[in-house]
Design a protein around this motif. Sequence first.
Motif, mmCIF file in Angstrom:
data_model
loop_
_atom_site.group_PDB
_atom_site.id
_atom_site.type_symbol
_atom_site.label_atom_id
_atom_site.label_comp_id
_atom_site.label_asym_id
_atom_site.label_seq_id
_atom_site.Cartn_x
_atom_site.Cartn_y
_atom_site.Cartn_z
ATOM 1 N N SER A 70 0.181 16.388 4.573
ATOM 2 C CA SER A 70 -0.580 17.589 4.845
ATOM 3 C C SER A 70 0.395 18.729 5.097
ATOM 4 C CB SER A 70 -1.494 17.376 6.069
ATOM 5 O OG SER A 70 -2.143 18.577 6.435
ATOM 6 N N PHE A 71 0.393 19.738 4.214
ATOM 7 C CA PHE A 71 1.264 20.908 4.351
ATOM 8 C C PHE A 71 0.400 22.166 4.237
ATOM 9 C CE2 PHE A 71 4.048 17.634 2.402
ATOM 10 C CZ PHE A 71 4.918 17.481 3.460
ATOM 11 N N PRO A 72 -0.218 22.556 5.347
ATOM 12 C CA PRO A 72 -1.173 23.678 5.299
ATOM 13 C C PRO A 72 -0.592 24.981 4.760
ATOM 14 C CG PRO A 72 -1.381 22.476 7.363
ATOM 15 C CD PRO A 72 -0.162 21.943 6.682
ATOM 16 N N ILE A 73 0.680 25.277 5.048
ATOM 17 C CA ILE A 73 1.225 26.568 4.603
ATOM 18 C C ILE A 73 1.342 26.636 3.083
ATOM 19 C CG2 ILE A 73 2.478 26.942 6.765
ATOM 20 C CD1 ILE A 73 5.054 26.227 5.293
ATOM 21 N N PHE A 74 1.379 25.481 2.419
ATOM 22 C CA PHE A 74 1.398 25.437 0.954
ATOM 23 C C PHE A 74 0.026 25.069 0.382
ATOM 24 C CE2 PHE A 74 5.748 24.145 2.253
ATOM 25 C CZ PHE A 74 6.450 25.218 1.727
ATOM 26 N N ASN A 75 -0.952 24.864 1.275
ATOM 27 C CA ASN A 75 -2.278 24.403 0.865
ATOM 28 C C ASN A 75 -2.173 23.103 0.060
ATOM 29 O OD1 ASN A 75 -5.103 24.600 0.843
ATOM 30 N ND2 ASN A 75 -5.100 25.553 -1.188
ATOM 31 N N LEU A 76 -1.338 22.194 0.534
ATOM 32 C CA LEU A 76 -1.126 20.909 -0.126
ATOM 33 C C LEU A 76 -1.625 19.786 0.769
ATOM 34 C CD1 LEU A 76 2.462 21.273 -1.647
ATOM 35 C CD2 LEU A 76 0.316 21.115 -2.894
ATOM 36 N N TYR A 77 -2.550 19.003 0.248
ATOM 37 C CA TYR A 77 -3.107 17.863 0.974
ATOM 38 C C TYR A 77 -3.288 16.719 -0.021
ATOM 39 C CZ TYR A 77 -4.484 21.799 3.946
ATOM 40 O OH TYR A 77 -4.473 22.938 4.696
ATOM 41 N N GLY A 78 -2.972 15.514 0.419
ATOM 42 C CA GLY A 78 -3.185 14.398 -0.488
ATOM 43 C C GLY A 78 -2.446 13.147 -0.074
ATOM 44 N N TYR A 79 -2.344 12.235 -1.045
ATOM 45 C CA TYR A 79 -1.673 10.957 -0.847
ATOM 46 C C TYR A 79 -0.658 10.732 -1.960
ATOM 47 C CZ TYR A 79 -5.461 9.647 2.375
ATOM 48 O OH TYR A 79 -6.364 9.598 3.405
ATOM 49 N N LEU A 80 0.519 10.265 -1.573
ATOM 50 C CA LEU A 80 1.493 9.727 -2.516
ATOM 51 C C LEU A 80 1.458 8.214 -2.362
ATOM 52 C CD1 LEU A 80 3.928 9.754 -4.450
ATOM 53 C CD2 LEU A 80 5.377 10.000 -2.434
ATOM 54 N N SER A 81 1.246 7.502 -3.455
ATOM 55 C CA SER A 81 1.112 6.049 -3.404
ATOM 56 C C SER A 81 2.125 5.386 -4.329
ATOM 57 C CB SER A 81 -0.301 5.628 -3.818
ATOM 58 O OG SER A 81 -1.284 6.254 -3.016
ATOM 59 N N VAL A 82 2.593 4.215 -3.925
ATOM 60 C CA VAL A 82 3.491 3.413 -4.748
ATOM 61 C C VAL A 82 3.068 1.952 -4.631
ATOM 62 C CG1 VAL A 82 5.490 4.963 -4.638
ATOM 63 C CG2 VAL A 82 5.157 3.252 -2.848
ATOM 64 N N SER A 83 3.415 1.152 -5.628
ATOM 65 C CA SER A 83 3.079 -0.268 -5.584
ATOM 66 C C SER A 83 4.190 -1.071 -6.230
ATOM 67 C CB SER A 83 1.761 -0.539 -6.302
ATOM 68 O OG SER A 83 1.862 -0.262 -7.690
ATOM 69 N N GLY A 84 4.227 -2.364 -5.892
ATOM 70 C CA GLY A 84 5.248 -3.242 -6.444
ATOM 71 C C GLY A 84 5.182 -4.620 -5.811
ATOM 72 N N THR A 85 6.348 -5.211 -5.590
ATOM 73 C CA THR A 85 6.432 -6.547 -5.008
ATOM 74 C C THR A 85 7.439 -6.547 -3.864
ATOM 75 O OG1 THR A 85 8.162 -7.212 -6.582
ATOM 76 C CG2 THR A 85 5.875 -7.650 -7.215
ATOM 77 N N TYR A 86 7.352 -7.581 -3.012
ATOM 78 C CA TYR A 86 8.284 -7.718 -1.901
ATOM 79 C C TYR A 86 8.688 -9.180 -1.758
ATOM 80 C CZ TYR A 86 4.532 -9.732 0.943
ATOM 81 O OH TYR A 86 3.534 -10.537 1.426
ATOM 82 N N GLY A 87 9.795 -9.411 -1.039
ATOM 83 C CA GLY A 87 10.234 -10.774 -0.788
ATOM 84 C C GLY A 87 11.496 -10.804 0.051
ATOM 85 N N SER A 88 11.961 -11.995 0.354
ATOM 86 C CA SER A 88 13.178 -12.184 1.131
ATOM 87 C C SER A 88 14.374 -12.349 0.204
ATOM 88 C CB SER A 88 13.046 -13.416 2.034
ATOM 89 O OG SER A 88 11.988 -13.249 2.960
ATOM 90 N N VAL A 89 15.540 -11.898 0.670
ATOM 91 C CA VAL A 89 16.787 -12.072 -0.078
ATOM 92 C C VAL A 89 17.648 -13.129 0.590
ATOM 93 C CG1 VAL A 89 18.893 -10.946 -0.896
ATOM 94 C CG2 VAL A 89 16.714 -9.699 -0.912
ATOM 95 N N ASN A 90 17.924 -12.944 1.885
ATOM 96 C CA ASN A 90 18.685 -13.917 2.665
ATOM 97 C C ASN A 90 18.288 -13.753 4.137
ATOM 98 O OD1 ASN A 90 20.205 -11.699 3.678
ATOM 99 N ND2 ASN A 90 21.670 -11.884 1.990
ATOM 100 N N ASP A 91 19.081 -14.287 5.038
ATOM 101 C CA ASP A 91 18.716 -14.239 6.461
ATOM 102 C C ASP A 91 18.666 -12.829 7.030
ATOM 103 O OD1 ASP A 91 18.512 -16.956 6.479
ATOM 104 O OD2 ASP A 91 20.433 -17.326 7.489
ATOM 105 N N GLU A 92 19.335 -11.882 6.385
ATOM 106 C CA GLU A 92 19.400 -10.520 6.911
ATOM 107 C C GLU A 92 18.673 -9.498 6.053
ATOM 108 O OE1 GLU A 92 23.472 -9.510 7.393
ATOM 109 O OE2 GLU A 92 23.836 -10.905 9.044
ATOM 110 N N LEU A 93 18.427 -9.804 4.798
ATOM 111 C CA LEU A 93 17.929 -8.805 3.859
ATOM 112 C C LEU A 93 16.564 -9.177 3.294
ATOM 113 C CD1 LEU A 93 21.167 -8.238 1.733
ATOM 114 C CD2 LEU A 93 20.405 -6.895 3.698
ATOM 115 N N CYS A 94 15.730 -8.145 3.085
ATOM 116 C CA CYS A 94 14.522 -8.284 2.292
ATOM 117 C C CYS A 94 14.600 -7.244 1.177
ATOM 118 C CB CYS A 94 13.272 -8.078 3.143
ATOM 119 S SG CYS A 94 13.017 -6.377 3.681
ATOM 120 N N ARG A 95 13.691 -7.346 0.236
ATOM 121 C CA ARG A 95 13.684 -6.350 -0.825
ATOM 122 C C ARG A 95 12.257 -5.963 -1.159
ATOM 123 N NH1 ARG A 95 17.060 -7.091 -5.090
ATOM 124 N NH2 ARG A 95 15.848 -5.584 -6.299
#
Length: 243
Positions: free
Chosen positions: A139-164
């Motif tokens: 929401s950016f009222p001074i620019f009269n901009l309202y909406g949603y940015l959406s993304v999709s994909g997949t997720y998972g584990s890499v190792n004990d410290e990392l995910c992706r």
Amino acid sequence: MRHLAIRCIAISALAACDAFVSMPRRLGRVSTVAMAARVDAADATSNPLKLKTQFIESLERPYELNAGDGGRTKLLDDVIDAGGGIANPGSAFAAVAPGVWRVCYAPHMTTMADLLRGEFSVQYDLKDEGTIISHARYSFPIFNLYGYLSVSGTYGSVNDELCRVDFDEAWMRTFDEEESFGEGPFPNIESVPDSITKTLIRNIGRALFIEPFAVFPVAYLDSEMIVFDFRLLGTRICARKER
């Protein structure tokens, strides 16, 4: 195509999730945050649950973005340093992840919103089969901009410290007024009407979905809170499971 340049700035910042390094901002409730930040070294090593509780209590909005603040950042650092949470969070991530998560602390996001005199609200919906859909309300009222940015994909584990998280689609839904937010975002790329803007946003998103922004160290994880560590830019994102 109205204000398309500003929309492109928004997708660049949000899709990468770390466009700005964190900058603290003063809050009206400084005393509460400051008091929560005064945790002695003994608690930092002996009572991680207490530290987490103090961090959550310092949030003015428990499931929405809260402003960056030195006291909150210190509390979050103490939670991580205390060694609580699930061991080997990277490996455990995929098992704990399914559910709806909302970003509650990400100073770089609130900094960007402040610069544009607006506001973000970010939700991640992670499914059991390893897919993810994220909706970032802006929401950016001074620019009269309202909406949603959406993304999709997949997720998972890499190792004990990392995910992706591998995003492969990006889309937007825009409104002419704030009252239209009740209509919600487009649920997926297939539901977005064909247009030049759809193609442009889709291509920009795919260009930004690169390896450095796909792999995340997990600094902390339990059944209802996760902290992703962006070491390259020295910032973190904390999200809580809403349901």
